[in-house]
Each structure stands twice: as C-alpha cells, then as structure tokens.
Design a protein around this motif. Structure first.
Motif, PDB file in Angstrom:
ATOM      1  N   LEU A   1      23.757  74.863 -22.995  1.00 29.01           N
ATOM      2  CA  LEU A   1      23.624  75.284 -21.655  1.00 29.01           C
ATOM      3  C   LEU A   1      22.279  75.807 -21.382  1.00 29.01           C
ATOM      4  O   LEU A   1      21.482  76.575 -22.019  1.00 29.01           O
ATOM      5  CB  LEU A   1      24.505  76.468 -21.358  1.00 29.01           C
TER       6      LEU A   1
ATOM      7  N   THR B   1      24.373  73.819 -11.713  1.00 28.28           N
ATOM      8  CA  THR B   1      25.360  72.927 -11.285  1.00 28.28           C
ATOM      9  C   THR B   1      26.463  72.809 -12.098  1.00 28.28           C
ATOM     10  O   THR B   1      27.314  71.753 -12.142  1.00 28.28           O
ATOM     11  CB  THR B   1      24.971  71.301 -11.050  1.00 28.28           C
ATOM     12  N   MET B   2      27.005  73.641 -12.721  1.00 26.51           N
ATOM     13  CA  MET B   2      28.005  73.709 -13.859  1.00 26.51           C
ATOM     14  C   MET B   2      29.164  73.738 -13.197  1.00 26.51           C
ATOM     15  O   MET B   2      29.741  73.976 -12.036  1.00 26.51           O
ATOM     16  CB  MET B   2      27.968  74.895 -14.757  1.00 26.51           C
ATOM     17  N   PRO B   3      30.287  73.015 -14.204  1.00 25.99           N
ATOM     18  CA  PRO B   3      31.646  72.959 -13.433  1.00 25.99           C
ATOM     19  C   PRO B   3      32.380  74.544 -13.296  1.00 25.99           C
ATOM     20  O   PRO B   3      31.756  75.529 -14.047  1.00 25.99           O
ATOM     21  CB  PRO B   3      32.289  72.208 -14.442  1.00 25.99           C
TER      22      PRO B   3
ATOM     23  N   LEU C   1      27.299  73.064 -27.704  1.00 24.65           N
ATOM     24  CA  LEU C   1      27.084  73.248 -26.255  1.00 24.65           C
ATOM     25  C   LEU C   1      25.919  73.819 -25.921  1.00 24.65           C
ATOM     26  O   LEU C   1      25.461  74.847 -26.539  1.00 24.65           O
ATOM     27  CB  LEU C   1      28.471  74.166 -25.747  1.00 24.65           C
TER      28      LEU C   1
ATOM     29  N   ASP D   1      26.487  68.373 -26.174  1.00 25.98           N
ATOM     30  CA  ASP D   1      26.794  68.401 -24.731  1.00 25.98           C
ATOM     31  C   ASP D   1      25.919  69.502 -24.092  1.00 25.98           C
ATOM     32  O   ASP D   1      25.891  70.496 -24.326  1.00 25.98           O
ATOM     33  CB  ASP D   1      28.290  68.784 -24.227  1.00 25.98           C
ATOM     34  N   TYR D   2      25.561  68.920 -22.904  1.00 27.30           N
ATOM     35  CA  TYR D   2      24.497  69.712 -22.011  1.00 27.30           C
ATOM     36  C   TYR D   2      25.208  70.117 -20.684  1.00 27.30           C
ATOM     37  O   TYR D   2      26.034  69.351 -20.093  1.00 27.30           O
ATOM     38  CB  TYR D   2      23.407  68.956 -21.509  1.00 27.30           C
ATOM     39  N   VAL D   3      24.842  71.417 -20.288  1.00 22.30           N
ATOM     40  CA  VAL D   3      25.455  71.904 -19.242  1.00 22.30           C
ATOM     41  C   VAL D   3      24.300  72.649 -18.205  1.00 22.30           C
ATOM     42  O   VAL D   3      23.689  73.552 -18.952  1.00 22.30           O
ATOM     43  CB  VAL D   3      26.821  73.036 -19.237  1.00 22.30           C
ATOM     44  N   ASP D   4      24.088  72.126 -17.253  1.00 24.44           N
ATOM     45  CA  ASP D   4      23.081  73.017 -16.364  1.00 24.44           C
ATOM     46  C   ASP D   4      23.544  73.900 -15.576  1.00 24.44           C
ATOM     47  O   ASP D   4      24.615  73.841 -14.780  1.00 24.44           O
ATOM     48  CB  ASP D   4      22.517  71.823 -15.361  1.00 24.44           C
ATOM     49  N   LEU D   5      23.253  75.282 -15.708  1.00 25.49           N
ATOM     50  CA  LEU D   5      23.873  76.472 -15.063  1.00 25.49           C
ATOM     51  C   LEU D   5      23.688  76.425 -13.701  1.00 25.49           C
ATOM     52  O   LEU D   5      24.403  77.262 -12.976  1.00 25.49           O
ATOM     53  CB  LEU D   5      23.335  77.566 -15.677  1.00 25.49           C
TER      54      LEU D   5
ATOM     55  N   LYS E   1      14.988  72.257 -20.588  1.00 24.11           N
ATOM     56  CA  LYS E   1      15.949  71.313 -20.742  1.00 24.11           C
ATOM     57  C   LYS E   1      15.095  70.342 -21.974  1.00 24.11           C
ATOM     58  O   LYS E   1      15.734  69.638 -23.069  1.00 24.11           O
ATOM     59  CB  LYS E   1      16.120  70.273 -19.663  1.00 24.11           C
TER      60      LYS E   1
ATOM     61  N   ILE F   1      34.366  76.153 -18.214  1.00 21.30           N
ATOM     62  CA  ILE F   1      33.924  75.577 -19.311  1.00 21.30           C
ATOM     63  C   ILE F   1      34.822  76.048 -20.489  1.00 21.30           C
ATOM     64  O   ILE F   1      34.962  77.173 -20.633  1.00 21.30           O
ATOM     65  CB  ILE F   1      32.416  76.228 -19.792  1.00 21.30           C
TER      66      ILE F   1
END
Length: 177
Positions: free
Chosen positions: A8, A39-41, A6, A33-37, A17, A44
């Motif tokens: 982030l 626009t994160m869900p 993961l 897997d990438y997660v933009d802090l 990035k 997690i």
C-alpha cells in the motif's frame, strides 16, 4: 508462488511507488498486489496476504491525511498482519546525521505520536527531487527548502537520493518478520 504481499502506498511524484516496485523485485517468492491509498477501493481484504507493507511520502513536512484515515480504518488489520511501514522524504538523504533512521527522523516521531498503529518495523528512505515535474509554486517552495537544508537548488535537475542498499536491507528484515 503461493506467498502474497500487499503493498500500500501514498506518493506524490512516484518515488514511493518506485521503491515498492524495487521491493517487489527483491521479494522473489511473493506475488505482490499494489493499492494506492489515494484511490483505494472501499474495502481491503487482508486475509489473502502473508505480508503487508505501507509506504508513504512526506510533502511540506507532512504525511498525507489519507494515510492517517486508512490507518484509522484498518488499524486492527495492520496490527494483526504485523504490517511494516516506510517513509520517504528528502531529509533522509542526510544519513551521516541519522535522519534516515526511525529514531533520527522527526517525521517518524510525529507519525508515531499521531498514529494509532505502531509498526514493529519502520524504514526511512531518501526520496527524489523531480524539479522539472513540479508545478511552479512547488518548484519554488522545494527550492527554498533545499537552499535552507543544503540540497540541490538547480531547478533543471532531477536527483534521486534513495539508498537502494538500505532498501534491500529493509526487505531482508521484513522477510524475517
């Protein structure tokens, strides 16, 4: 390929990035897997990951507040997963002065004082100047900072200071962790 990582990140112009994408290529045995802090869900789930890495950039001397909110929310998961951290900033271009080390980076020292999460592995990488992409105010402010610190001041240029060999060494250490 059953290993998962993961990745982030918090970035402004995209260099953080870009560094993560380089790390992804170095992690041959991992699906990343990438997660933009920014626009994160809402939630997690860390349980499906073998490795966790957080990367964040400095702007005007500070990490983004969303990074600290994320850490506050997920400090237990970061600790349980032995997550690593790296910071991207232009000061780290001064490798001969040790500004590219956790001990020599004022930004990392501030981060460690402010953060409830204390990662065991920390990287400090030089970022990139993207003058043509900056808004006028940012271009002038960054040019002033570069003038004061002996950096590039030609606002028509883009300069990448990232030491990719140093990023590769960080990845090697992270894989051993």
């Amino acid at each position: 390929m059953s290993n998962k990582a993961l990745l982030l990140y918090s970035t402004r112009e995209g260099q953080t990035k870009k560094i993560l994408q380089y790390i992804d290529k170095e992690l041959h045995d991992y699906q990343c897997d990438y997660v933009d802090l920014h626009t994160m869900p809402i939630e997690i789930d860390f349980s499906g990951y073998d490795k966790v890495l957080v990367g964040a950039s400095i702007r005007y001397g500070h990490l983004n507040k969303k990074l600290y909110r994320f850490i506050e929310r997920y400090k237990a998961e970061l600790k349980d997963n032995n997550a690593a951290f790296f910071c991207v900033n232009l000061t780290a271009r001064k490798e001969q002065q040790g500004k590219d080390t956790p001990e020599g980076s004022a930004y990392i020292q501030t981060f460690l004082k402010k953060s409830p999460w204390q990662p065991a592995l920390i990287g400090v990488f030089a970022g990139a100047l993207r003058y043509p992409k900056y808004r006028w105010f940012d271009k002038m402010m960054i040019r002033l900072i570069m003038t004061m610190t002996g950096g590039e001041t030609d606002t028509s240029k883009e300069v990448e200071y990232t030491n990719w060999k140093k990023v590769s060494l960080f990845v090697e250490n992270w894989q051993k962790q």
